[in-house]
Design a protein around this motif. Structure first.
Motif, mmCIF file in Angstrom:
data_model
loop_
_atom_site.group_PDB
_atom_site.id
_atom_site.type_symbol
_atom_site.label_atom_id
_atom_site.label_comp_id
_atom_site.label_asym_id
_atom_site.label_seq_id
_atom_site.Cartn_x
_atom_site.Cartn_y
_atom_site.Cartn_z
ATOM 1 N N PRO A 89 0.825 -1.452 0.285
ATOM 2 C CA PRO A 89 0.175 0.168 0.259
ATOM 3 C C PRO A 89 0.744 0.917 0.173
ATOM 4 C CG PRO A 89 -1.048 -1.687 1.795
ATOM 5 C CD PRO A 89 0.447 -2.210 0.967
ATOM 6 N N THR A 90 2.380 0.946 0.130
ATOM 7 C CA THR A 90 3.118 2.235 0.452
ATOM 8 C C THR A 90 3.544 2.491 -1.051
ATOM 9 O OG1 THR A 90 4.885 1.067 1.638
ATOM 10 C CG2 THR A 90 3.150 2.108 2.910
ATOM 11 N N ALA A 91 3.467 1.734 -1.944
ATOM 12 C CA ALA A 91 3.911 2.334 -3.009
ATOM 13 C C ALA A 91 3.119 2.605 -3.713
ATOM 14 C CB ALA A 91 4.123 0.648 -3.958
ATOM 15 N N ASN A 92 4.819 4.131 -4.691
ATOM 16 C CA ASN A 92 3.836 4.615 -5.207
ATOM 17 C C ASN A 92 4.326 4.698 -7.090
ATOM 18 O OD1 ASN A 92 2.953 7.327 -6.343
ATOM 19 N ND2 ASN A 92 4.782 8.654 -5.073
ATOM 20 N N ILE A 93 3.046 4.474 -7.914
ATOM 21 C CA ILE A 93 2.907 4.291 -9.211
ATOM 22 C C ILE A 93 1.743 4.850 -9.730
ATOM 23 C CG2 ILE A 93 3.494 1.907 -10.448
ATOM 24 C CD1 ILE A 93 2.819 0.226 -7.368
ATOM 25 N N ASP A 94 3.251 5.116 -10.822
ATOM 26 C CA ASP A 94 2.127 5.939 -12.157
ATOM 27 C C ASP A 94 1.040 5.266 -12.443
ATOM 28 O OD1 ASP A 94 1.862 7.189 -14.731
ATOM 29 O OD2 ASP A 94 2.766 8.927 -13.501
ATOM 30 N N ILE A 100 7.529 4.268 -8.974
ATOM 31 C CA ILE A 100 8.114 3.113 -10.174
ATOM 32 C C ILE A 100 7.194 4.753 -10.992
ATOM 33 C CG2 ILE A 100 6.603 2.120 -11.959
ATOM 34 C CD1 ILE A 100 6.625 -0.084 -9.451
ATOM 35 N N GLY A 101 7.859 5.029 -11.847
ATOM 36 C CA GLY A 101 7.354 6.581 -12.989
ATOM 37 C C GLY A 101 6.433 6.035 -13.808
ATOM 38 N N ALA A 102 6.548 6.955 -15.211
ATOM 39 C CA ALA A 102 5.201 6.886 -16.033
ATOM 40 C C ALA A 102 6.012 6.119 -17.475
ATOM 41 C CB ALA A 102 5.392 8.724 -16.819
ATOM 42 N N GLY A 103 4.694 5.251 -17.924
ATOM 43 C CA GLY A 103 5.078 4.267 -18.527
ATOM 44 C C GLY A 103 6.723 2.711 -18.317
ATOM 45 N N VAL A 104 6.514 2.679 -17.269
ATOM 46 C CA VAL A 104 7.249 2.043 -16.303
ATOM 47 C C VAL A 104 6.738 -0.292 -17.146
ATOM 48 C CG1 VAL A 104 8.359 0.469 -14.468
ATOM 49 C CG2 VAL A 104 8.312 3.204 -15.274
ATOM 50 N N ARG A 105 7.727 -0.869 -17.546
ATOM 51 C CA ARG A 105 6.955 -2.012 -17.527
ATOM 52 C C ARG A 105 7.724 -3.258 -16.369
ATOM 53 N NH1 ARG A 105 4.453 -5.950 -17.527
ATOM 54 N NH2 ARG A 105 3.808 -7.111 -19.372
ATOM 55 N N VAL A 106 7.118 -3.610 -15.808
ATOM 56 C CA VAL A 106 7.701 -5.110 -14.776
ATOM 57 C C VAL A 106 6.920 -5.792 -15.818
ATOM 58 C CG1 VAL A 106 8.612 -5.189 -12.326
ATOM 59 C CG2 VAL A 106 7.799 -2.680 -13.171
ATOM 60 N N ARG A 107 8.087 -7.253 -14.801
ATOM 61 C CA ARG A 107 7.649 -8.641 -15.495
ATOM 62 C C ARG A 107 8.382 -10.042 -14.965
ATOM 63 N NH1 ARG A 107 6.945 -9.708 -21.468
ATOM 64 N NH2 ARG A 107 9.027 -11.412 -20.608
ATOM 65 N N GLU A 108 7.332 -10.375 -14.144
ATOM 66 C CA GLU A 108 8.134 -12.030 -13.167
ATOM 67 C C GLU A 108 9.735 -11.033 -12.826
ATOM 68 O OE1 GLU A 108 7.537 -14.946 -13.695
ATOM 69 O OE2 GLU A 108 5.913 -14.931 -15.047
ATOM 70 N N SER A 109 9.457 -10.291 -11.662
ATOM 71 C CA SER A 109 10.043 -9.800 -11.170
ATOM 72 C C SER A 109 9.732 -8.900 -9.351
ATOM 73 C CB SER A 109 10.708 -8.247 -11.637
ATOM 74 O OG SER A 109 10.831 -8.458 -13.214
ATOM 75 N N ILE A 110 10.671 -8.441 -8.231
ATOM 76 C CA ILE A 110 10.285 -8.767 -7.629
ATOM 77 C C ILE A 110 11.352 -6.681 -7.228
ATOM 78 C CG2 ILE A 110 11.329 -9.031 -5.245
ATOM 79 C CD1 ILE A 110 10.836 -11.933 -5.027
ATOM 80 N N HIS A 161 12.046 -3.084 -0.720
ATOM 81 C CA HIS A 161 11.572 -1.456 -0.306
ATOM 82 C C HIS A 161 12.514 -0.533 -0.871
ATOM 83 C CE1 HIS A 161 14.342 -0.731 2.637
ATOM 84 N NE2 HIS A 161 13.939 -2.121 3.247
ATOM 85 N N GLY A 162 11.775 0.422 -1.029
ATOM 86 C CA GLY A 162 12.372 1.797 -0.998
ATOM 87 C C GLY A 162 13.062 1.866 -2.321
ATOM 88 N N ALA A 163 12.870 0.946 -3.579
ATOM 89 C CA ALA A 163 14.204 0.889 -4.888
ATOM 90 C C ALA A 163 12.546 1.804 -5.953
ATOM 91 C CB ALA A 163 13.519 -0.329 -5.864
ATOM 92 N N THR A 164 13.682 2.666 -6.742
ATOM 93 C CA THR A 164 12.952 3.834 -8.107
ATOM 94 C C THR A 164 12.827 3.551 -9.465
ATOM 95 O OG1 THR A 164 13.258 5.579 -6.024
ATOM 96 C CG2 THR A 164 12.743 6.364 -8.744
ATOM 97 N N LEU A 165 11.834 2.534 -9.776
ATOM 98 C CA LEU A 165 12.466 2.781 -11.687
ATOM 99 C C LEU A 165 11.506 3.775 -12.113
ATOM 100 C CD1 LEU A 165 10.410 -0.560 -11.400
ATOM 101 C CD2 LEU A 165 13.272 0.079 -10.511
ATOM 102 N N GLN A 166 12.662 4.740 -12.549
ATOM 103 C CA GLN A 166 11.800 5.757 -13.521
ATOM 104 C C GLN A 166 11.218 5.989 -14.689
ATOM 105 O OE1 GLN A 166 15.733 7.999 -13.480
ATOM 106 N NE2 GLN A 166 16.076 8.508 -10.683
#
Length: 422
Positions: free
Chosen positions: A293-298, A315-325, A328-333
Motif C-alpha cells: 500500500p505504501t508504493a507510489n505507482i504512476d 514507479i514512474g510513467a510508462g514503466v513495464r515490470v514483469r516476473e520480478s521482485i 523496498h525503497g527502490a525507484t524505477l524511473q
C-alpha cells in the motif's frame, strides 16, 4: 497439542542467495510480498491445537529478526520464539540440542520444516495421515514426485506402495533410486529424540576413539536425512505422505521469483486482498501482482504477471515490470523496463533503462519438473540467470543490464551483460 520447529540456518548458509542475503537473513527475504518464513508460520497457525512455533538457527539475534517475531506473534496470536545454536549443528543436531524446549508442555507430535521451501503446506493432512499409518510412534516425511534426472539432487524415498512405509532413503544419490523426493517437511513424535540420541552417543564414542579428532567434528552435528532417515527406513517407523500440490526449494535468488509466482497464485484462495486489481487511476496489472500500500505507482505503468512491489517503491510513467521482485525503497524511473529481475533495496533504475534476466523456471511441459539449482558458472562462463541488483545500486538512463549480478552500492555508468559486477 502440537508444536512446530522451523530450521532457519545461519549467515554462512544461503551463500547462493547473495548479494540479497547480505542485507537481510535469507528466511526473511520477501516472497510474494511477505517474509519467506511467514508462509510457514501462517500454515502452522491454522492448525487448531498448534501451541508454539520455534525457529532454530545460528543467526545472531538482530533487530530485523526481533521485529519479525513480535509482528508475527501479534498477527497470528501464537507464541513464536527464536532459539540460537552456538554453531551449525545440522538438521538433527539443532532439534536435539533444544529437545527440552521442544518437549516442554509435552506435545503429542511436532512438525520440523526447512525455511527454504515454498509449499502449500498440507499440515492437517499429514496429521490425519500419521494417525492412520503405523503405530503411535511413527514419523512422517512429506514427499512429492520429481522427474528421474532431477531426483538425484534431493533425498530419494523408496516406499511400499500399499502401506506408504519408507523402505529405503538415500540423500542425493549418484544413480537413480526413486522419483519420490523429500520435501523437507516432517511430522515427528517425541520418540524421534531416542533415535537422534543414539546417533549422538555413537558420535561421542567415535570421537573418543579418534583422540586427535578435528575441532569442528562435534558429536552434536547430526543430519536428519543421512544419519536418521537412512537408518530408520525399512523398520516400520517412517512413512511418506505424498502431495501433488505445489512445492519448490528456494536455494538461489532465481528460485525466489518462481516461489513468488506459486504463492501469488495461491493468494486467489487464501489472500485475495493481497492481489492488486485494475482500478481507475491505478496502474494496469496483468496476472497476479502484489503491491504494498505504501508504493507510489504512476497509473500509466504496466505490471505483471508475477510481480511483487515492496514498501515505499516509486514507479514512474510508462514503466513495464514483469516476473520480478522490487524491494523496498527502490525507484524505477519513467519508461524503464524490468523483466525477470530482483531490484534491491533503495536501488534506482534510470529513464529508458532496461534490466533483464533469463528465467530459471522448471520445464513447463513436465508436470514433475522442479527448479534446477544452477551453478553460478558453467564451462567458465556465467550461467544466464535472473538479473539481481544488490541494495543501493544506481543504473543510469538508457543502458541495458542483461543476465548480470550487481553487488551492493554500485553506480554503473554503462551497459553490462553476463557479468558479476563487484
Amino acid at each position: 497439542m502440537l508444536k512446530a520447529v522451523i530450521l532457519i540456518g545461519g549467515p554462512q548458509k544461503g551463500t547462493r542467495f547473495r548479494p540479497l542475503s547480505f542485507e537481510v537473513p535469507k528466511p526473511l527475504f520477501p516472497v510474494a510480498g511477505v517474509p519467506m518464513l511467514q508462509h510457514h508460520i501462517e500454515a502452522c497457525s491454522k492448525l487448531p491445537n498448534m501451541k508454539e512455533i520455534l525457529l532454530i538457527g545460528f543467526y545472531q539475534p538482530n533487530e530485523e529478526l526481533n521485529r519479525f517475531l513480535s509482528c508475527t506473534q501479534q498477527d497470528y496470536k501464537i507464541s513464536v520464539r527464536y532459539l540460537q545454536e552456538y554453531a551449525a549443528l545440522g538438521t538433527g543436531g539443532g532439534i536435539y540440542h533444544f529437545r527440552d524446549q521442544i518437549l516442554s508442555g509435552s506435545p503429542e507430535a511436532f512438525f520440523v520444516m526447512n525455511a527454504d521451501v515454498c509449499s502449500e503446506f498440507p499440515l492437517p493432512e499429514m496429521v490425519d495421515f500419521q494417525k492412520e499409518h503405523g503405530d503411535a510412534y511413527s514419523f512422517v516425511i512429506l514427499g512429492t514426485t520429481a522427474n528421474r534426472k532431477q531426483s538425484l539432487n534431493y533425498g530419494c524415498i523408496v516406499e511400499n506402495e500399499q502401506t506408504d512405509e519408507v523402505l529405503h532413503y538415500v540423500e542425493k544419490p549418484s544413480t537413480f533410486v526413486s522419483d519420490i523426493i523429500n520435501c523437507g517437511i516432517y511430522l515427528f513424535t517425541p520418540e524421534i529424540f531416542q533415535h537422534i540420541g543414539a546417533v549422538f552417543q555413537k558420535n561421542q564414542q567415535d570421537m573418543l576413539l579418534e583422540e586427535q579428532s578435528n575441532g569442528w567434528h562435534r558429536a552434536e552435528v547430526i543430519r536428519l536425512e543421512q544419519d536418521i532417515f537412512t537408518a530408520l527406513a525399512g523398520q516400520g517407523k517412517l512413512y511418506v505422505y505424498k502431495t501433488d500440490r505445489f512445492w519448490s526449494q528456494i536455494k538461489s535468488a532465481g528460485s525466489a521469483i518462481y516461489a513468488s509466482r506459486l504463492y501469488l497464485n495461491q493468494y486467489h484462495q487464501t489472500h485475495p486482498e493481497r492481489l492488486a486489481t485494475n482500478r481507475e487511476g491505478g496502474p494496469k496489472t496483468r496476472g497476479n501482482v502484489y503491491i504494498h500500500p505504501t508504493a507510489n505507482i504512476d497509473p500509466t505503468a504496466v505490471l505483471g504477471p508475477n510481480v511483487s512491489i515492496g514498501t515505499g517503491v516509486t514507479i514512474g510513467a510508462g514503466v513495464r515490470v514483469r516476473e520480478s521482485i522490487i524491494l523496498h525503497g527502490a525507484t524505477l524511473q519513467d519508461h524503464s523496463c524490468v523483466l525477470n529481475s530482483i531490484v534491491g533495496w533503495g536501488s534506482t533504475i534510470g529513464k529508458w533503462a532496461r534490466v533483464e534476466g533469463t528465467p530459471s523456471d522448471p520445464n513447463p511441459n513436465d508436470p514433475y519438473a522442479k527448479i534446477d539449482s544452477e551453478t553460478l558458472f558453467r564451462d567458465g562462463k556465467l550461467t544466464p540467470s535472473i538479473t539481481i541488483l544488490g541494495c543501493n545500486v544506481n543504473i543510469p538512463s538508457e543502458v541495458i543490464i542483461l543476465n548480470s549480478i550487481v553487488l551492493p552500492h554500485k553506480d554503473l555508468n554503462r551497459s553490462f551483460k553476463n557479468q558479476i559486477i563487484l
